[in-house]
Scaffold this motif. Structure first.
Motif, short mmCIF file in Angstrom:
data_model
loop_
_atom_site.label_atom_id
_atom_site.label_comp_id
_atom_site.label_asym_id
_atom_site.label_seq_id
_atom_site.Cartn_x
_atom_site.Cartn_y
_atom_site.Cartn_z
N ASP A 13 0.80 -1.22 0.00
CA ASP A 13 0.00 0.00 0.00
C ASP A 13 0.84 1.28 0.00
O ASP A 13 0.28 2.39 0.05
N LYS A 14 2.15 1.15 -0.08
CA LYS A 14 3.02 2.32 -0.12
C LYS A 14 3.14 2.85 -1.55
O LYS A 14 2.87 2.14 -2.52
N LEU A 15 3.57 4.10 -1.66
CA LEU A 15 3.88 4.68 -2.96
C LEU A 15 5.34 4.39 -3.31
O LEU A 15 6.17 4.21 -2.40
N PRO A 16 5.70 4.33 -4.59
CA PRO A 16 7.09 4.06 -4.97
C PRO A 16 8.11 4.98 -4.29
O PRO A 16 9.20 4.54 -3.92
N GLY A 17 7.74 6.25 -4.11
CA GLY A 17 8.66 7.20 -3.50
C GLY A 17 8.99 6.91 -2.06
O GLY A 17 9.95 7.47 -1.51
N GLN A 18 8.22 6.05 -1.43
CA GLN A 18 8.47 5.67 -0.04
C GLN A 18 9.38 4.45 0.07
O GLN A 18 9.67 4.01 1.17
N LEU A 19 9.80 3.92 -1.06
CA LEU A 19 10.62 2.70 -1.08
C LEU A 19 12.06 3.02 -1.44
O LEU A 19 12.37 4.04 -2.06
N SER A 20 12.96 2.12 -1.06
CA SER A 20 14.37 2.22 -1.46
C SER A 20 14.50 1.85 -2.94
O SER A 20 13.57 1.31 -3.56
#
Length: 367
Positions: free
Chosen positions: A145-152
């Motif tokens: 449920d996260k957005l790509p920008g919240q991922l490494s």
């Protein structure tokens, strides 16, 4: 997880096409420039193929032609005996992983992964199950449920891989997918990409300029240069027996010493370089008097302070754990990359000799 079994029954439409992929006389020109100059290769179902070569060699162009993102100037692409080069990209049913990830920043991980399914009209419980299985395969269930920008960076690349495999494609195309990651992540992702390939059973075609990636991942490596295929073989074949200096360069034979053949016996030849004689494995037909090049990897060119070997001056040296590696230069200006068991001072004299049967000899006109 039933992803492997389910992969054998892809979605309706072009993604049902499977089997052997054949590139027959593939050509692609940009004006007067021939990016692909007649590529011929057959790729078996389930193979992992690496296209290896320097920037501008044609490897990404070949991948984009297979994907349908570039039209051919000449030749054909067949999958399972059916010609597909005239199909639109979406009708080929291939999965693609880009260097830049190409994720939708405003969509959650779950929606990014499911995008291809939506384009195929697959919705509801079937789509949810496929997305869940794909995220489990790349170990991102908790990030759905996260957005790509919240991922490494590594996690974003996993999302891109999940999006490519969720449609259960017959072929997965990867264009330098690890080039934006740091060294540690690259190593981790290599292992994961190979494991995913083995699990889903699709054919994988992987573009890279990194010989270590190609050697560690591929069943077969295709070395390309200037729009041509130089050699196709297993990692072991290319590492041990490159057919020419172009391939040898990509297999780590950094030192090249020009000289003249003084004797030939079977598959071995003796070459005289700067007044010293060395034995090497002849990779081509050679005769006494031929001008030739001795090629060797740094780890197989051993330096010592007392000899025997070619005299050279140490230019640089660095410690890499179990041994020292450096660069030396002969009086004639030849640069030699070497290994040493003991530290050698910069500016000091050293003698460099190839380890037995580790050097290769090519005709000079092949360079």
């Amino acid at each position: 997880m039933n992803a492997v079994a389910e992969h054998a029954s892809p979605a309706a439409g072009a993604s049902r096409i499977g089997g052997r992929l054949e590139l027959d006389g593939l050509r692609r020109s940009f004006g007067a420039y021939n990016a692909l100059a007649g590529i011929d290769i057959a790729i078996e179902p389930g193979e992992f193929i690496a296209l290896l070569g320097p920037s501008g060699c044609g490897k990404s162009t070949a991948l984009n032609c297979i994907a349908g993102l570039l039209e051919l100037t000449g030749g054909e692409i067949r999958l399972g005996g059916r010609r597909i080069d005239q199909l639109e990209p979406e009708k080929r049913g291939f999965g693609m992983v880009f260097q830049s990830y190409a994720l939708f920043p405003h969509m959650s991980v779950r929606k990014n992964v499911g995008f291809g399914l939506a384009m195929q009209g697959i919705k509801g419980p079937e789509a949810e199950k496929r997305i869940r299985d794909a995220l489990a395969m790349v170990r991102l269930e908790s990030q759905a449920d996260k957005l790509p920008g919240q991922l490494s960076g590594g996690q974003q690349q996993r999302v891109a891989i999940a999006r490519a495999i969720v449609i259960r494609p017959p072929i997965v195309l990867m264009d330098e997918p690890l080039s934006n990651l740091d060294a540690k992540l690259r190593l981790e992702m290599r292992a994961e990409i190979r494991a995913i390939h083995d699990q889903i059973g699709s054919t994988t075609i992987y573009v890279t300029h990194d010989q270590d990636e190609a050697l560690s991942l591929a069943d077969r490596i295709v070395v390309m240069s200037q729009g041509h295929i130089q050699q196709v073989g297993t990692p072991e074949e290319l590492y041990q027996r490159p057919v020419n200096l172009t391939v040898a360069d990509f297999m780590g034979f950094r030192t090249r010493m020009p000289g003249r053949i003084v004797s030939v016996a079977g598959d071995e030849a003796e070459i005289e370089v700067d007044g010293s004689r060395f034995h090497g494995l002849a990779r081509e037909t050679l005769k006494v008097g031929d001008r030739a090049v001795l090629a060797i990897r740094p780890e197989d060119l051993v330096a010592s302070a007392t000899g025997p070997g070619i005299a050279a001056t140490v230019v640089s040296i660095e410690y890499r754990g179990r041994a020292f590696f450096g660069l030396a230069r002969t009086a004639a200006g030849a640069e030699l990359y070497f290994r040493a068991d003991e530290p050698l001072l910069r500016g000091s004299s050293a003698y460099l000799a190839p380890a037995p049967r580790r050097a290769l000899i090519f005709r000079e006109d092949v360079a």
